[in-house]
Motif scaffolding. Sequence first.
Motif, PDB file in Angstrom:
ATOM      1  N   THR A 176      -3.607  17.218  -1.486  1.00 38.24           N
ATOM      2  CA  THR A 176      -4.125  17.103  -2.842  1.00 38.24           C
ATOM      3  C   THR A 176      -3.304  16.014  -3.524  1.00 38.24           C
ATOM      4  N   LEU A 177      -3.949  14.951  -3.913  1.00 39.62           N
ATOM      5  CA  LEU A 177      -3.217  13.782  -4.400  1.00 39.62           C
ATOM      6  C   LEU A 177      -2.666  13.971  -5.805  1.00 39.62           C
ATOM      7  N   GLY A 178      -1.478  13.425  -6.011  1.00 39.69           N
ATOM      8  CA  GLY A 178      -0.907  13.334  -7.344  1.00 39.69           C
ATOM      9  C   GLY A 178      -1.422  12.085  -8.020  1.00 39.69           C
ATOM     10  N   PRO A 179      -0.968  11.806  -9.238  1.00 40.58           N
ATOM     11  CA  PRO A 179      -1.444  10.627  -9.978  1.00 40.58           C
ATOM     12  C   PRO A 179      -0.924   9.331  -9.363  1.00 40.58           C
ATOM     13  N   GLU A 180      -1.635   8.263  -9.643  1.00 42.92           N
ATOM     14  CA  GLU A 180      -1.179   6.942  -9.227  1.00 42.92           C
ATOM     15  C   GLU A 180       0.122   6.616  -9.943  1.00 42.92           C
ATOM     16  N   PRO A 181       1.116   6.036  -9.229  1.00 44.89           N
ATOM     17  CA  PRO A 181       2.372   5.655  -9.896  1.00 44.89           C
ATOM     18  C   PRO A 181       2.108   4.790 -11.115  1.00 44.89           C
ATOM     19  N   LYS A 182       2.872   5.013 -12.170  1.00 41.58           N
ATOM     20  CA  LYS A 182       2.628   4.334 -13.439  1.00 41.58           C
ATOM     21  C   LYS A 182       3.044   2.878 -13.374  1.00 41.58           C
ATOM     22  N   ARG A 183       2.039   2.015 -13.483  1.00 43.87           N
ATOM     23  CA  ARG A 183       2.302   0.586 -13.639  1.00 43.87           C
ATOM     24  C   ARG A 183       1.214   0.078 -14.551  1.00 43.87           C
ATOM     25  N   LYS A 184       1.493   0.056 -15.826  1.00 43.89           N
ATOM     26  CA  LYS A 184       0.453  -0.182 -16.825  1.00 43.89           C
ATOM     27  C   LYS A 184      -0.034  -1.627 -16.806  1.00 43.89           C
ATOM     28  N   PRO A 220       4.137  13.585  -4.747  1.00 42.50           N
ATOM     29  CA  PRO A 220       4.482  13.185  -6.127  1.00 42.50           C
ATOM     30  C   PRO A 220       5.815  13.747  -6.607  1.00 42.50           C
ATOM     31  N   ASN A 221       6.439  12.997  -7.489  1.00 45.47           N
ATOM     32  CA  ASN A 221       7.648  13.438  -8.197  1.00 45.47           C
ATOM     33  C   ASN A 221       8.831  13.687  -7.266  1.00 45.47           C
ATOM     34  N   VAL A 222       8.905  12.932  -6.164  1.00 49.26           N
ATOM     35  CA  VAL A 222      10.054  13.017  -5.252  1.00 49.26           C
ATOM     36  C   VAL A 222      10.652  11.620  -5.165  1.00 49.26           C
ATOM     37  N   ASP A 223      11.788  11.409  -5.790  1.00 50.35           N
ATOM     38  CA  ASP A 223      12.354  10.071  -5.932  1.00 50.35           C
ATOM     39  C   ASP A 223      12.590   9.393  -4.587  1.00 50.35           C
ATOM     40  N   VAL A 224      13.085  10.151  -3.603  1.00 53.23           N
ATOM     41  CA  VAL A 224      13.386   9.540  -2.305  1.00 53.23           C
ATOM     42  C   VAL A 224      12.133   9.249  -1.496  1.00 53.23           C
ATOM     43  N   LEU A 225      10.968   9.659  -2.002  1.00 51.04           N
ATOM     44  CA  LEU A 225       9.698   9.326  -1.356  1.00 51.04           C
ATOM     45  C   LEU A 225       8.897   8.338  -2.206  1.00 51.04           C
ATOM     46  N   ASN A 226       9.621   7.579  -3.000  1.00 50.98           N
ATOM     47  CA  ASN A 226       9.019   6.519  -3.805  1.00 50.98           C
ATOM     48  C   ASN A 226       9.687   5.194  -3.431  1.00 50.98           C
ATOM     49  N   PRO A 227       9.003   4.356  -2.643  1.00 49.21           N
ATOM     50  CA  PRO A 227       9.626   3.102  -2.193  1.00 49.21           C
ATOM     51  C   PRO A 227      10.059   2.182  -3.332  1.00 49.21           C
ATOM     52  N   ARG A 228       9.478   2.355  -4.521  1.00 50.37           N
ATOM     53  CA  ARG A 228       9.834   1.496  -5.642  1.00 50.37           C
ATOM     54  C   ARG A 228      10.858   2.139  -6.570  1.00 50.37           C
ATOM     55  N   SER A 229      11.529   3.190  -6.106  1.00 51.47           N
ATOM     56  CA  SER A 229      12.552   3.814  -6.931  1.00 51.47           C
ATOM     57  C   SER A 229      13.812   2.946  -6.938  1.00 51.47           C
ATOM     58  N   SER A 230      14.184   2.449  -8.096  1.00 51.99           N
ATOM     59  CA  SER A 230      15.390   1.611  -8.185  1.00 51.99           C
ATOM     60  C   SER A 230      16.656   2.429  -7.974  1.00 51.99           C
ATOM     61  N   ARG A 239       0.836  -1.201   0.000  1.00 46.90           N
ATOM     62  CA  ARG A 239       0.000   0.000   0.000  1.00 46.90           C
ATOM     63  C   ARG A 239       0.871   1.251   0.000  1.00 46.90           C
ATOM     64  N   TYR A 240       1.870   1.236   0.857  1.00 49.39           N
ATOM     65  CA  TYR A 240       2.784   2.374   1.032  1.00 49.39           C
ATOM     66  C   TYR A 240       3.449   2.751  -0.287  1.00 49.39           C
ATOM     67  N   ALA A 241       3.838   1.740  -1.069  1.00 53.71           N
ATOM     68  CA  ALA A 241       4.546   1.991  -2.331  1.00 53.71           C
ATOM     69  C   ALA A 241       3.651   2.660  -3.366  1.00 53.71           C
ATOM     70  N   VAL A 242       2.356   2.389  -3.306  1.00 57.32           N
ATOM     71  CA  VAL A 242       1.416   3.046  -4.213  1.00 57.32           C
ATOM     72  C   VAL A 242       1.047   4.432  -3.702  1.00 57.32           C
ATOM     73  N   GLN A 243       0.832   4.538  -2.396  1.00 52.76           N
ATOM     74  CA  GLN A 243       0.210   5.736  -1.831  1.00 52.76           C
ATOM     75  C   GLN A 243       1.185   6.860  -1.486  1.00 52.76           C
ATOM     76  N   LEU A 244       2.364   6.532  -0.984  1.00 54.20           N
ATOM     77  CA  LEU A 244       3.307   7.599  -0.613  1.00 54.20           C
ATOM     78  C   LEU A 244       3.648   8.505  -1.792  1.00 54.20           C
ATOM     79  N   PRO A 245       3.938   7.971  -2.992  1.00 59.21           N
ATOM     80  CA  PRO A 245       4.220   8.861  -4.129  1.00 59.21           C
ATOM     81  C   PRO A 245       3.008   9.676  -4.577  1.00 59.21           C
ATOM     82  N   MET A 246       1.809   9.269  -4.178  1.00 58.33           N
ATOM     83  CA  MET A 246       0.637  10.071  -4.517  1.00 58.33           C
ATOM     84  C   MET A 246       0.484  11.254  -3.563  1.00 58.33           C
ATOM     85  N   VAL A 247       0.907  11.064  -2.321  1.00 56.46           N
ATOM     86  CA  VAL A 247       0.870  12.162  -1.344  1.00 56.46           C
ATOM     87  C   VAL A 247       2.004  13.142  -1.613  1.00 56.46           C
TER      88      VAL A 247
END
Length: 225
Positions: free
Chosen positions: A159-167, A95-105, A85-93
């Motif tokens: 104000t939420l950003g977009p859902e992380p892209k996972r098509k 957005p566009n902050v790499d160190v706040l994206n748990p799935r950032s390689s 859940r955290y990996a989807v939701q944290l980047p929406m709270v």
Amino acid sequence: LPAAVDASRCNILRFPGVMPRLSDPNFMSHAPLLFRPDGTLVPKSSHCVSLEELEEMLEEYYLGPYLCGKDVTAADVAWIPYLERYAVQLPMVYPNVDVLNPRSSDAYGEVWKWFLAMERDVPAYACAVMGDGRLWKRCLEEVVELHNERAATEEEKVTLGPEPKRKGWWMKNNPKGLELWKEYAEGRPWLGGTPEWEVALFLIRNREEIMKECGVDGADEALRE
């Protein structure tokens, strides 16, 4: 075996110390680790520290991608529902902050490898437990509405950003999807032969309940979603 059990137990118990503290326990099932009961957000710095500590935890076990090394254990089972859940939701709270994206390689290479290993090498998780990003997005939207109503200040409103892209559907998009499903379905004759077949069977088996829940007029539209 005792050493492996001790390592697993130890890493399960590390969860509350590693992940952000003082988040609202009432939101743990929907949007964990993001909001505090006093109407404030968990600070960005707390998320960064937690993800760095998780990265270090995974680095401790150099033999494999899991929380206790080369084999999946109870520790992975305990952590994954929250981190998924955290990996989807944290980047929406945030957005566009790499160190706040748990799935950032780039920011968290070991954490990224752990997510991939869980999704591509653990059939029971990938086929039966793993949630869908669209669901976690809806859960977050519900929680944000509650949070904004009680926000301590205007600055604390979200104000939420977009859902992380996972098509695409996660099983279809998974390069090992069919292989995982075949392994999971072995010995379970009630399951469909492919993920798509299982979806169709689910709809057929539950058609009366689905029709009742959505109403006859909206059934076709709901099923198409």
